[in-house]
Design an enzyme around this catalytic site. Structure first.
Site, PDB file in Angstrom:
ATOM      1  N   ASN A 126     -52.456 -31.360  49.379  1.00  0.00           N
ATOM      2  CA  ASN A 126     -52.372 -32.437  48.393  1.00  0.00           C
ATOM      3  C   ASN A 126     -52.963 -33.712  48.986  1.00  0.00           C
ATOM      4  OD1 ASN A 126     -50.184 -34.079  49.682  1.00  0.00           O
ATOM      5  ND2 ASN A 126     -49.056 -32.162  49.395  1.00  0.00           N
ATOM      6  N   ASP A 162     -44.876 -27.326  47.029  1.00  0.00           N
ATOM      7  CA  ASP A 162     -43.758 -26.593  46.445  1.00  0.00           C
ATOM      8  C   ASP A 162     -43.889 -25.087  46.666  1.00  0.00           C
ATOM      9  OD1 ASP A 162     -42.356 -28.814  45.449  1.00  0.00           O
ATOM     10  OD2 ASP A 162     -43.835 -29.025  43.844  1.00  0.00           O
TER      11      ASP A 162
HETATM   12  O1  C5P Z   1     -39.188 -32.110  44.271  1.00  0.00           O
HETATM   13  P1  C5P Z   1     -40.148 -33.153  44.711  1.00  0.00           P
HETATM   14  O2  C5P Z   1     -41.270 -32.594  45.542  1.00  0.00           O
HETATM   15  O3  C5P Z   1     -40.667 -34.028  43.618  1.00  0.00           O
HETATM   16  O4  C5P Z   1     -39.266 -34.109  45.622  1.00  0.00           O
HETATM   17  C1  C5P Z   1     -39.813 -35.106  46.383  1.00  0.00           C
HETATM   18  C2  C5P Z   1     -38.941 -35.341  47.591  1.00  0.00           C
HETATM   19  O5  C5P Z   1     -38.506 -34.107  48.121  1.00  0.00           O
HETATM   20  C3  C5P Z   1     -39.688 -36.004  48.735  1.00  0.00           C
HETATM   21  O6  C5P Z   1     -38.767 -36.794  49.462  1.00  0.00           O
HETATM   22  C4  C5P Z   1     -40.168 -34.824  49.553  1.00  0.00           C
HETATM   23  O7  C5P Z   1     -40.389 -35.169  50.892  1.00  0.00           O
HETATM   24  C5  C5P Z   1     -39.039 -33.858  49.408  1.00  0.00           C
HETATM   25  N1  C5P Z   1     -39.410 -32.440  49.434  1.00  0.00           N
HETATM   26  C6  C5P Z   1     -38.998 -31.685  50.494  1.00  0.00           C
HETATM   27  N2  C5P Z   1     -39.297 -30.334  50.528  1.00  0.00           N
HETATM   28  C7  C5P Z   1     -39.973 -29.753  49.507  1.00  0.00           C
HETATM   29  C8  C5P Z   1     -40.401 -30.543  48.425  1.00  0.00           C
HETATM   30  C9  C5P Z   1     -40.096 -31.885  48.414  1.00  0.00           C
HETATM   31  O8  C5P Z   1     -38.397 -32.208  51.412  1.00  0.00           O
HETATM   32  N3  C5P Z   1     -40.256 -28.466  49.564  1.00  0.00           N
END
Ligand code: C5P
Length: 397
Positions: free
Chosen positions: A208, A276
């Site tokens: 990303n 993700d």
């Molecule tokens: O679910 P999302 O990616 O939108 O969430 C963002 C937050 O979750 C950020 O703080 C990111 O660092 C963390 N995150 C994480 N592990 C993942 C996905 C997101 O720690 N697999």
């Protein structure tokens, strides 16, 4: 933050010596007093007059200076300070420190002092990488000498690489940390930063646009407040700050493992843009185009590091901070996300392309806590980091 502290600053003979003038200014602005010692080489790059004017103190230069000996002998000079700082520390000066030489005022003070010594090396990249300098740096570390930098970058000699003296602000932060200042002294804070790379095959990956700018700034701001910082970073496009423990990783699964290995922590800030999904069965060989038609990439979910750490029953950091990069209904989505993930604070930002936030130098965030949403004005990522670090220090008390 450095009120009442006294620094003995040895200025060595390198082009980076000019940066020590700014360092003196920063130290004095924080309430420290600076006693400058100028080596013969150092005097080729900065004048005693400019150093004395900025420090507001006499510049010491000679080992056998009878007036100075009458007022304050070199032994006393080496011990009157709270910390001895060498900036720039040249390859020659480092070598003489290792050998225990005392053939000028600077080396004599370094040998005679009973205080901690912090050095900011600066030299040409080849000199820094030379086996002799590697040996000397290791020997000095073993002697308990503290280092700040060198950093990587364009050098005055026209080359690029490690060898640049740390910036004055970084040296000042390292001085504060060495003196035990700062509200986060004794705290360990974990920060994740950058993107993750999820391999498709040995040459391709899913990634990303995260640059790691915000995470690196947060790590530096926490360091500046005295915290011991572990920065677990994916392949970022900005360099990691000096003075923090850097753990480089590529994938989300590696990032979780590195976070768990670095715990326990008093606080954790998850600023990484973690993928993700990963490719379920990444190919060991480069996938060839052709005969078999288009490859099908089956995906599998990555561990959610923020949720995993936030929801841990035992050993959870006291304060867990997440980030939420959103493109619509920012506050609503982030408020729901905070509850779902179980973190204490969530910093939500609008990363719609027109904001220029992702990969840019500015940020506009909303801090979501238990008590509601707090709108922060648009500011530099550095300013967001400073403000967040101060809030973390307040929360940890
Ligand atoms: O679910 P999302 O990616 O939108 O969430 C963002 C937050 O979750 C950020 O703080 C990111 O660092 C963390 N995150 C994480 N592990 C993942 C996905 C997101 O720690 N697999």
């Amino acid at each position: 933050m450095l009120t009442g502290k006294s620094i003995l600053l040895i200025v060595g003979g390198g082009i980076a010596a000019f940066k020590t003038l700014e360092l003196v200014r920063l130290l004095r602005a924080q309430g420290a007093s600076v006693t400058p010692v100028l080596t013969e080489g150092g005097a080729q790059f900065v004048t005693p007059l400019s150093l004395a004017a900025l420090a507001g103190e006499t510049v010491h230069r000679e080992l056998f200076d009878l007036t100075a000996e009458a007022e304050m002998g070199h032994i006393e000079l080496s011990r009157a300070a709270d910390l001895v700082v060498v900036a720039p520390a040249t390859a020659d000066l480092m070598g003489r420190m290792v050998g225990g030489l005392a053939d000028d005022l600077a080396t004599t003070l370094l040998l005679a002092t009973d205080k901690r010594v912090l050095i900011a090396p600066a030299m040409n990249v080849r000199m820094w990488e030379h086996p002799a300098t590697r040996r000397n740096a290791n020997a000095l570390r073993e002697d308990g000498i503290l280092f700040v930098g060198p950093t990587e970058g364009d050098m005055a000699c026209g080359e690029y690489g490690p060898g640049r003296m740390a910036e004055p602000a970084e040296i000042r932060a390292a001085i504060a940390a060495a003196l035990g200042g700062g509200p986060l002294q004794g705290r360990h804070v974990l920060v994740t930063s950058g993107p993750t790379h999820e391999p498709v095959d040995p040459v391709r990956y899913i990634a990303n646009r995260s640059s790691g700018t915000q995470g690196a700034a947060i790590a530096a701001a926490l360091r500046d407040l005295g915290a011991r910082v572990t920065l677990v970073t994916g392949p970022a496009s900005v360099p990691a700050p000096t003075g923090v423990d850097v753990v480089p990783v590529e994938t989300a699964r590696q990032m979780l493992a590195a976070v768990e290995a670095a715990e326990p922590a008093d606080a954790a800030v998850f600023a990484a843009a973690v993928a993700d999904w990963h490719v379920r069965a990444a190919s060991e060989q480069k996938i060839k185009k052709g005969a078999g038609g288009l490859p099908e990439l089956a995906l599998a979910e990555n561990p959610d590091i923020l949720a995993t750490v936030s929801q841990r029953a035992t050993g959870r950091p006291r304060l867990v901070v997440g980030f939420a990069a959103e493109t619509e209904s920012v506050v609503e989505t982030a408020t729901a996300k905070r509850a779902r993930k179980g973190c204490d604070w969530l910093l939500a930002n609008d990363v719609s392309p027109e904001t220029g936030i992702m990969g840019g130098t500015e940020n506009r965030v909303v801090l979501i806590t238990e008590t509601g949403a707090e709108d922060w004005p648009r500011m530099s990522k550095q300013a967001v980091a400073d403000r967040l670090a101060r809030r973390i220090a307040e929360a940890l008390g």
